[in-house]
Design a protein around this motif. Structure first.
Motif, PDB file in Angstrom:
ATOM      1  N   ASN A 266       0.812  -1.208   0.000  1.00 20.36           N
ATOM      2  CA  ASN A 266       0.000   0.000   0.000  1.00 20.36           C
ATOM      3  C   ASN A 266       0.856   1.274   0.000  1.00 20.36           C
ATOM      4  OD1 ASN A 266      -2.235   1.560   0.078  1.00 20.36           O
ATOM      5  ND2 ASN A 266      -2.754   1.150   2.222  1.00 20.36           N
ATOM      6  N   THR A 267       0.457   2.217  -0.849  1.00 20.91           N
ATOM      7  CA  THR A 267       1.134   3.515  -0.868  1.00 20.91           C
ATOM      8  C   THR A 267       0.143   4.552  -1.381  1.00 20.91           C
ATOM      9  OG1 THR A 267       3.104   4.696  -1.633  1.00 20.91           O
ATOM     10  CG2 THR A 267       2.065   3.241  -3.225  1.00 20.91           C
ATOM     11  N   LEU A 268       0.539   5.826  -1.441  1.00 22.17           N
ATOM     12  CA  LEU A 268      -0.340   6.858  -1.995  1.00 22.17           C
ATOM     13  C   LEU A 268      -0.569   6.574  -3.480  1.00 22.17           C
ATOM     14  CD1 LEU A 268       1.253  10.169  -0.608  1.00 22.17           C
ATOM     15  CD2 LEU A 268      -0.770   8.979   0.254  1.00 22.17           C
ATOM     16  N   SER A 269      -1.745   6.916  -3.982  1.00 22.58           N
ATOM     17  CA  SER A 269      -2.076   6.679  -5.396  1.00 22.58           C
ATOM     18  C   SER A 269      -1.025   7.227  -6.353  1.00 22.58           C
ATOM     19  CB  SER A 269      -3.409   7.341  -5.745  1.00 22.58           C
ATOM     20  OG  SER A 269      -4.450   6.497  -5.368  1.00 22.58           O
ATOM     21  N   ILE A 270      -0.525   8.389  -6.042  1.00 16.12           N
ATOM     22  CA  ILE A 270       0.408   9.043  -6.963  1.00 16.12           C
ATOM     23  C   ILE A 270       1.777   8.332  -6.992  1.00 16.12           C
ATOM     24  CG2 ILE A 270       1.353  10.730  -5.319  1.00 16.12           C
ATOM     25  CD1 ILE A 270       1.200  12.841  -7.524  1.00 16.12           C
ATOM     26  N   LEU A 271       2.076   7.585  -5.941  1.00 19.72           N
ATOM     27  CA  LEU A 271       3.400   6.943  -5.838  1.00 19.72           C
ATOM     28  C   LEU A 271       3.457   5.521  -6.404  1.00 19.72           C
ATOM     29  CD1 LEU A 271       4.496   8.055  -2.226  1.00 19.72           C
ATOM     30  CD2 LEU A 271       5.133   9.080  -4.413  1.00 19.72           C
ATOM     31  N   THR A 272       2.325   4.974  -6.807  1.00 17.05           N
ATOM     32  CA  THR A 272       2.311   3.557  -7.214  1.00 17.05           C
ATOM     33  C   THR A 272       3.263   3.183  -8.358  1.00 17.05           C
ATOM     34  OG1 THR A 272       0.391   3.939  -8.612  1.00 17.05           O
ATOM     35  CG2 THR A 272      -0.030   3.118  -6.375  1.00 17.05           C
ATOM     36  N   PRO A 273       3.552   4.088  -9.313  1.00 15.76           N
ATOM     37  CA  PRO A 273       4.410   3.658 -10.429  1.00 15.76           C
ATOM     38  C   PRO A 273       5.750   3.057  -9.991  1.00 15.76           C
ATOM     39  CG  PRO A 273       3.375   5.715 -11.011  1.00 15.76           C
ATOM     40  CD  PRO A 273       3.028   5.460  -9.557  1.00 15.76           C
ATOM     41  N   LEU A 274       6.314   3.567  -8.901  1.00 16.39           N
ATOM     42  CA  LEU A 274       7.604   3.020  -8.456  1.00 16.39           C
ATOM     43  C   LEU A 274       7.463   1.572  -7.999  1.00 16.39           C
ATOM     44  CD1 LEU A 274       9.201   6.036  -6.550  1.00 16.39           C
ATOM     45  CD2 LEU A 274      10.006   4.979  -8.672  1.00 16.39           C
ATOM     46  N   LEU A 275       6.250   1.157  -7.661  1.00 13.42           N
ATOM     47  CA  LEU A 275       6.030  -0.231  -7.244  1.00 13.42           C
ATOM     48  C   LEU A 275       5.499  -1.082  -8.392  1.00 13.42           C
ATOM     49  CD1 LEU A 275       4.457   0.389  -3.711  1.00 13.42           C
ATOM     50  CD2 LEU A 275       6.860  -0.006  -4.300  1.00 13.42           C
ATOM     51  N   THR A 276       4.531  -0.560  -9.144  1.00 15.81           N
ATOM     52  CA  THR A 276       3.919  -1.382 -10.202  1.00 15.81           C
ATOM     53  C   THR A 276       4.904  -1.710 -11.315  1.00 15.81           C
ATOM     54  OG1 THR A 276       3.007   0.669 -11.101  1.00 15.81           O
ATOM     55  CG2 THR A 276       1.509  -0.742  -9.856  1.00 15.81           C
ATOM     56  N   VAL A 277       5.887  -0.846 -11.520  1.00 16.85           N
ATOM     57  CA  VAL A 277       6.819  -1.138 -12.617  1.00 16.85           C
ATOM     58  C   VAL A 277       7.665  -2.381 -12.321  1.00 16.85           C
ATOM     59  CG1 VAL A 277       8.829   0.257 -11.918  1.00 16.85           C
ATOM     60  CG2 VAL A 277       8.318  -0.052 -14.346  1.00 16.85           C
ATOM     61  N   ILE A 278       7.817  -2.723 -11.055  1.00 18.47           N
ATOM     62  CA  ILE A 278       8.683  -3.870 -10.709  1.00 18.47           C
ATOM     63  C   ILE A 278       8.134  -5.184 -11.291  1.00 18.47           C
ATOM     64  CG2 ILE A 278       9.847  -5.114  -8.816  1.00 18.47           C
ATOM     65  CD1 ILE A 278      10.743  -2.147  -9.075  1.00 18.47           C
ATOM     66  N   PRO A 279       6.859  -5.538 -11.015  1.00 12.23           N
ATOM     67  CA  PRO A 279       6.349  -6.754 -11.674  1.00 12.23           C
ATOM     68  C   PRO A 279       6.402  -6.661 -13.196  1.00 12.23           C
ATOM     69  CG  PRO A 279       4.610  -5.658 -10.379  1.00 12.23           C
ATOM     70  CD  PRO A 279       5.901  -5.013 -10.026  1.00 12.23           C
ATOM     71  N   LEU A 280       6.222  -5.483 -13.759  1.00 14.96           N
ATOM     72  CA  LEU A 280       6.265  -5.364 -15.220  1.00 14.96           C
ATOM     73  C   LEU A 280       7.671  -5.655 -15.750  1.00 14.96           C
ATOM     74  CD1 LEU A 280       3.984  -2.240 -15.887  1.00 14.96           C
ATOM     75  CD2 LEU A 280       3.355  -4.640 -15.561  1.00 14.96           C
ATOM     76  N   GLN A 281       8.669  -5.167 -15.044  1.00 13.65           N
ATOM     77  CA  GLN A 281      10.060  -5.465 -15.439  1.00 13.65           C
ATOM     78  C   GLN A 281      10.319  -6.969 -15.346  1.00 13.65           C
ATOM     79  OE1 GLN A 281      12.119  -3.140 -12.474  1.00 13.65           O
ATOM     80  NE2 GLN A 281      12.106  -1.242 -13.692  1.00 13.65           N
ATOM     81  N   LEU A 282       9.815  -7.564 -14.273  1.00  6.78           N
ATOM     82  CA  LEU A 282      10.050  -8.999 -14.071  1.00  6.78           C
ATOM     83  C   LEU A 282       9.311  -9.842 -15.108  1.00  6.78           C
ATOM     84  CD1 LEU A 282       9.879  -9.051 -10.173  1.00  6.78           C
ATOM     85  CD2 LEU A 282      11.923  -9.548 -11.549  1.00  6.78           C
ATOM     86  N   ILE A 283       8.127  -9.411 -15.502  1.00  2.38           N
ATOM     87  CA  ILE A 283       7.398 -10.145 -16.545  1.00  2.38           C
ATOM     88  C   ILE A 283       8.241 -10.139 -17.825  1.00  2.38           C
ATOM     89  CG2 ILE A 283       5.392 -10.063 -18.103  1.00  2.38           C
ATOM     90  CD1 ILE A 283       3.751  -9.021 -15.659  1.00  2.38           C
ATOM     91  N   ALA A 284       8.769  -8.970 -18.195  1.00  3.37           N
ATOM     92  CA  ALA A 284       9.590  -8.887 -19.410  1.00  3.37           C
ATOM     93  C   ALA A 284      10.820  -9.786 -19.274  1.00  3.37           C
ATOM     94  CB  ALA A 284      10.011  -7.436 -19.662  1.00  3.37           C
ATOM     95  N   TYR A 285      11.472  -9.699 -18.144  1.00  2.00           N
ATOM     96  CA  TYR A 285      12.699 -10.483 -17.946  1.00  2.00           C
ATOM     97  C   TYR A 285      12.429 -11.983 -18.050  1.00  2.00           C
ATOM     98  CZ  TYR A 285      16.692 -12.747 -15.818  1.00  2.00           C
ATOM     99  OH  TYR A 285      17.759 -13.593 -15.611  1.00  2.00           O
ATOM    100  N   TYR A 286      11.445 -12.462 -17.298  1.00  2.00           N
ATOM    101  CA  TYR A 286      11.211 -13.909 -17.268  1.00  2.00           C
ATOM    102  C   TYR A 286      10.617 -14.429 -18.576  1.00  2.00           C
ATOM    103  CZ  TYR A 286      12.618 -14.181 -12.401  1.00  2.00           C
ATOM    104  OH  TYR A 286      13.351 -14.143 -11.239  1.00  2.00           O
ATOM    105  N   THR A 287       9.889 -13.589 -19.287  1.00  2.00           N
ATOM    106  CA  THR A 287       9.369 -14.027 -20.584  1.00  2.00           C
ATOM    107  C   THR A 287      10.539 -14.191 -21.559  1.00  2.00           C
ATOM    108  OG1 THR A 287       7.344 -12.788 -20.159  1.00  2.00           O
ATOM    109  CG2 THR A 287       7.691 -13.534 -22.407  1.00  2.00           C
ATOM    110  N   SER A 288      11.413 -13.211 -21.564  1.00  2.00           N
ATOM    111  CA  SER A 288      12.593 -13.270 -22.433  1.00  2.00           C
ATOM    112  C   SER A 288      13.449 -14.495 -22.101  1.00  2.00           C
ATOM    113  CB  SER A 288      13.402 -11.980 -22.251  1.00  2.00           C
ATOM    114  OG  SER A 288      14.591 -12.026 -22.984  1.00  2.00           O
TER     115      SER A 288
END
Ligand code: F6R
Length: 366
Positions: free
Chosen positions: A324-346
């Motif tokens: 949980n974090t402030l709505s405006i701050l979520t990108p710093l957290l949500t990008v992590i799973p997105l990076q990992l999805i790209a990495y593990y798919t590759s």
């Protein structure tokens, strides 16, 4: 030099908590609840004179700029435009003494970004560079510099540069708002505390990344992957989509969820993977509506949401929760799973993760 990691990209993903801490050190003062930038030489008058901010960059740095727009507009109410450097430099942009131009570049050597910097100075604007490389061309030529402290980034796919750039925008947004005195003490305190907590929250996501790996393996044979979100969730989706294209070579697109009906919905069929970001409370009902629409066409949906948000269970096929974090701050957290999805798919596809085909780390030619 990979420190036990299989690839530089994975190492750099795991270095993010450290890079972020270094980038906030000396700038985010948790005691006074103020942001300080000793390196910036602007006067208060100068800062209050800007009637527009233009952010110019390429690729991932451009995506960091898109978050920057949300943040600066929200915190300062100064209008912000964001443009890719190769467009900006060839279209006679409206820039003058009352514009602050912010160029963002990990390497500090990207040819189009450097050209945009020079053009902006020529047109009378003050230019701030957000860059990771001391002594780079962009760092040397800009009027002001904020250094991201990500450390050297080797993998072609940018990860820790992005998060430290995004962090710099939060710090800058707060810094500019201080000169206008426009945030409530309470909100500002929450922002400062929220930012300070991010590195540990990223650690938490990284510790529980098994589910993400499993998900990535499940989409490796997809012909297209779609990312949906609204607000900053959309902005961060564009980065997730680029990351996936870049190293997995799977076609993917990030769409503002409300745009689905205007065309993209035609592409959704049985089994199409959709990564849906659903962290923004103010539009959560709207997002759930969009998920219903794609589910009705047979899409397989991974929902990325804030922990405790139980209502999404009924709508999606898989879930990934962020702390949980402030709505405006979520990108710093949500990008992590997105990076990992790209990495593990590759990785699952057997690609050269650190050196994707056709790409170079630093684009010094036009
Ligand atoms: C994507 C990526 C590129 C760079 C872009 C700008 O992972 O790395 O899109 O972000 O080439 O590079 P810099 O930030 O060095 O100007």
């Amino acid at each position: 030099e990979k420190n036990g990691y299989d690839h530089f990209m994975l190492k750099e993903i795991f270095e993010q908590p450290h890079g972020l801490k270094k980038t906030m050190t000396g700038r985010l003062n948790e005691e006074t609840k103020l942001v300080e930038f000793e390196e910036l030489n602007w006067t208060k008058e100068q800062m209050n004179n800007w009637d527009k901010i233009s952010i110019v960059a390429c690729g991932t740095a451009y995506h960091a700029g898109l978050i920057g727009k949300h943040v600066i507009e929200e915190l300062t109410r100064i209008p912000v435009e964001v443009e890719v450097a190769s467009e900006f430099r060839y279209r006679n942009p409206i820039i003058n003494e009352r514009t602050l131009v912010i160029v963002v570049s990990q390497s500090g050597e990207t040819a189009d970004t450097l050209a945009a910097l020079r053009q902006s100075q020529h047109m009378g604007a003050n230019v701030l560079a957000i860059t990771n490389v001391v002594g780079s061309s962009i760092a040397r030529e800009a009027d002001e510099v904020i250094l991201t402290m990500a450390g050297p980034e080797i993998a072609v796919a940018s990860t820790k540069a992005y998060t430290t750039q995004v962090l710099s925008f939060y710090l800058l947004g707060i810094y500019l708002s201080q000169s206008k005195d426009r945030l409530s003490e309470d909100y500002k305190d929450q922002l400062i505390e929220g930012i300070a907590a991010i590195p540990e929250q990223i650690e938490e996501i990284l510790e529980h990344s098994k589910g993400i790996r499993w998900y990535a393996e499940s989409i490796k044979d997809a012909s297209s992957v779609f990312f949906l979100g609204r607000g900053v969730d959309h902005a961060v989706s564009l980065e997730g989509s680029l990351k996936l294209k870049e190293i997995s070579y799977i076609h993917s697109e990030a769409y503002p969820a409300g745009e689905l009906k205007h065309g993209t919905l035609a592409l959704i069929e049985e089994g199409t993977p959709i990564v849906s970001l659903m962290t923004q409370e103010s539009v959560s009902e709207k997002m759930l509506g969009n998920i219903k629409e794609v589910k009705a066409r047979g899409a397989q949906v991974l929902g990325i949401a804030i922990e405790g948000d139980m209502k999404i269970w009924d709508y999606v096929d898989e879930t990934c929760f962020i702390p949980n974090t402030l709505s405006i701050l979520t990108p710093l957290l949500t990008v992590i799973p997105l990076q990992l999805i790209a990495y593990y798919t590759s990785l699952a596809l057997g690609n050269d993760v650190d050196k994707p085909r056709n790409l170079a780390k630093s684009v010094t030619v036009e």
